[in-house]
Design a protein around this motif. Structure first.
Motif, PDB file in Angstrom:
ATOM      1  N   SER A  32      -4.775   0.147  -5.649  1.00  0.00           N
ATOM      2  CA  SER A  32      -4.667  -0.722  -6.819  1.00  0.00           C
ATOM      3  C   SER A  32      -3.212  -0.799  -7.287  1.00  0.00           C
ATOM      4  CB  SER A  32      -5.570  -0.226  -7.952  1.00  0.00           C
ATOM      5  OG  SER A  32      -5.228   1.095  -8.300  1.00  0.00           O
ATOM      6  N   ASP A  33      -2.402   0.193  -6.920  1.00  0.00           N
ATOM      7  CA  ASP A  33      -0.981   0.211  -7.251  1.00  0.00           C
ATOM      8  C   ASP A  33      -0.186   0.165  -5.938  1.00  0.00           C
ATOM      9  OD1 ASP A  33       1.635   0.761  -8.027  1.00  0.00           O
ATOM     10  OD2 ASP A  33       1.051   2.338  -9.426  1.00  0.00           O
ATOM     11  N   GLN A  34       0.616  -0.870  -5.778  1.00  0.00           N
ATOM     12  CA  GLN A  34       1.345  -1.070  -4.524  1.00  0.00           C
ATOM     13  C   GLN A  34       2.304   0.064  -4.180  1.00  0.00           C
ATOM     14  OE1 GLN A  34       3.274  -4.879  -4.384  1.00  0.00           O
ATOM     15  NE2 GLN A  34       1.375  -6.004  -4.702  1.00  0.00           N
ATOM     16  N   ASP A  62       5.191  -6.597  -5.819  1.00  0.00           N
ATOM     17  CA  ASP A  62       5.655  -6.011  -7.072  1.00  0.00           C
ATOM     18  C   ASP A  62       7.165  -5.761  -6.987  1.00  0.00           C
ATOM     19  OD1 ASP A  62       6.418  -3.463  -8.648  1.00  0.00           O
ATOM     20  OD2 ASP A  62       4.512  -4.093  -9.566  1.00  0.00           O
TER      21      ASP A  62
END
Length: 95
Positions: A32-34, A62
């Motif tokens: 969910s977080d690059q 991002d």
């Protein structure tokens, strides 16, 4: 997978990071977080695995993660072709 890969990265166990990356790829997982892609990105760059490096870099949008990818160029163990690819793909976006 990220936590295991991050620990292996800290230990310099790049083969373990590559193996975990293969497991992630085969499982079709995505964070969910690059930023969680960074251990894998660096391992592919160090190994000169340009195909997986390319595939993974296409997932990075991002700006902070792109900046981190550019910073990864500072490592002397980065494969020269991977270094060129990262510079063209990420560092030009950071400027």
């Amino acid at each position: 997978y990220y936590e295991k890969a991050s620990l292996a990265r800290q230990r310099g166990d790049w083969n373990a990071v590559l193996e975990l990356g293969e497991q992630v790829r085969q499982s079709g997982l995505s964070p969910s977080d690059q930023i969680e892609w960074m251990p894998f990105l660096e391992a592919y760059a160090r190994a000169g695995d340009l195909q997986n490096l390319l595939d993974l870099s296409e997932k990075l949008t991002d700006p902070f993660v792109i900046w981190q990818a550019c910073r990864a160029l500072g490592h002397s163990d980065i494969n020269p072709e991977a270094r060129t690819y990262l510079a063209q793909s990420f560092c030009q976006q950071v400027k």
